[in-house]
Design an enzyme around this catalytic site. Sequence first.
Site, short mmCIF file in Angstrom:
data_model
loop_
_atom_site.label_atom_id
_atom_site.label_comp_id
_atom_site.label_asym_id
_atom_site.label_seq_id
_atom_site.Cartn_x
_atom_site.Cartn_y
_atom_site.Cartn_z
CB SER A 83 -0.95 0.02 1.18
OG SER A 83 -0.51 -0.78 2.21
CE LYS A 119 -4.04 5.85 -3.77
NZ LYS A 119 -5.46 5.63 -3.48
#
Length: 676
Positions: A83, A119
């Site tokens: 992550s 993103k």
Amino acid sequence: MNKKEIKKQYFKKIDDYINYNKSYYEKSQPLVDDQYFDKLKKEILLFENKYKFLRSKNSPSKIVGFKPSKNFKKQKHRVPMLSLSNAFSLQDLLNFEKKILNFISKDKDFILSYSAEPKIDGISASLNYKNGEFETGLSRGDGEEGEDITNNLATIKDIPKKILSKDFPEDIDIRGEVFIQNSDFEKLKEKFANPRNAASGSLRQKNPEDTKKIPLKFIAYTFGFEKGLKLKKQSDYLKKLSKWGFKINPLNKTITGVKNLLENYNDVEQQRANLDFDIDGIVYKIDDFELQKRLGNVANAPRWAIAHKFSSNKAISTILDIDIQVGRTGALTPVAKLKPINIGGVIVSNATLHNEDEINRKDIRVGDTAVIERAGDVIPHILSVDIKKRLKNSKKFIFPENCPSCGSKTIKEFNKITKKVDAVRRCSSEGYYCDSISIEKLKHFVSKEAFNIDGFGKKIVENFWKLKLIKFPHDIFKLDYQKIEKLEGWGQLSVQNLKYSISQKKNISLEKLIYSLGIRHIGLENAKLLAKHFISFSKFKNLSKQNDYEEMLNIDGIGETQVNSIKIFFSNESNLKVLNELEKVLVVKKAIQNSDDGLLKNKTFLVTGKLNGISRAEVKSLIEENSGKTVSSVSKKLNYLIIGDKPTKKKIDSAKQLKINVIDQAEFLKMLDKTS
Ligand code: IVH
């Protein structure tokens, strides 16, 4: 039944249907089993057939068959899917860059080049290509292990099935994001809460024909395992992806310096509303692969990348009440119950107030009108209250002196390191005495990064707790399945699934087990360090008998705070009981030491003074990569003291006294076959 009664029954069923659907897709937590869900659907359809006046946009007759499947095969990622840490401000970005420069030991004028990639807020997937052919596609899962959703991914047009380019690596996992464009989502709005849910729901269909009906897109941005990728930079990789036939984000940029990152961030944020896909920030990655490799990872996020989230949304609402929640470590967190308010498309009815000090500092009271902020996926919080709008009879909020769950005294600890009283008030009970703490411990135990038991989410922990089916972690492995089968919402099939998921997790690594125990200050990274140190569960468990806690101070990365916390943990009877019972039901895999045949095998090191062109953190990584160990003080256990510029004289003296090898940087690098 009269019309009113019929409508009442019908809408009750529709409400349940929405609830079950939501919990499955949005929280991945089925509240009922598949059979029950199907039965409910049938009942609604029968009602509609019989009574023509019944209509709801949420009816299963309007929502096409999105029966989720739980039957995908699991597969381990060859390289974990990590992550990203988040940055919200310029300061966060400056800190990110500073940490990188420190790690590689460069001064602040050194220019770093970044790949800046908007993103996309979708679902990540990893696509394995062998000799140019798309072979297997996995979901992220817990980052270590994903689900084989190859057939569903194969329905996505953006995913090339065969790549003929000569320079395409012979074996590579191409990673990227599956998502739905906003214009396509418009047509599906009735069926899903948001585009992300639509993408995740359709990717998990049992029948790929159902996935095919949804216009899913794929954008590639990174890779996992690779063999034959001969590139030096992320920006070159992105260009190649495009040449090989993958879609890449049209707003990707290569940028140097934080100032320019911020400029690009503001530009993209301006364009955000006009884009046909949801983005929630920009990912910055160090462009140079060699540098990425040097920087490595911390816990489950890379040091070389960060997600710069877009600014939050704000709204005004009324504080209806202040609840006190007791967390896993006993922390009392005040939560404001709000008059529900829509902030950026999400209905918010709770906001965290952080701790007692925060309430006092902002003088937050029940009845106040407050500004609430929601940033990305972070819990909403109160920015300020409007004192002018405060009611005359309003009273200051008094924080409870006793734990609202178990009645134990609450305390504010004194932090020896910061020399300040902690802002957080805690329940002073230990182990499993306090119900709230116990429930939170169990939730942590089954959570994704811990035991990660499929289908055993927070709701199930709460339900089983209420029904006295579980009190301690080991109870999870001794459930009364006959009793569960008789519960509402459970059936033979779902019980079988649960039994299977639990049995699958009886084999566990030592680091996951230590993390799962929920010891304060022992997160993933520390659990890893402890596992590496103790190697076996029995050695870890024996800590209580040997009573030599200080010995852990030799583990680099473990400090007094952690040692103290472990000591408290082991001094509690119920914790010891849990460890004994877990030992009976689990098979705990021994920790694997870093490839123990490296150049520095069985050697310990300590650095004193400043080295040239290499930071302490990097030296530590280098030592560990080569099977060596670092220690935090000069003792008989030390083999080499590495001296840099301005070393501590005392350390050199005691090393000499103990006849320890004192070496300089060049000698150290020579040991690694590297010259300075
Ligand atoms: S790189 C180690 N690049 O963000 C690098 N991720 O919080 C990790 N995401 O799970 C992934 N756009 O779903 C990367 N250009 C991008 C991305 C991106 C979106 C998502 C991805 C990942 C999450 C990390």
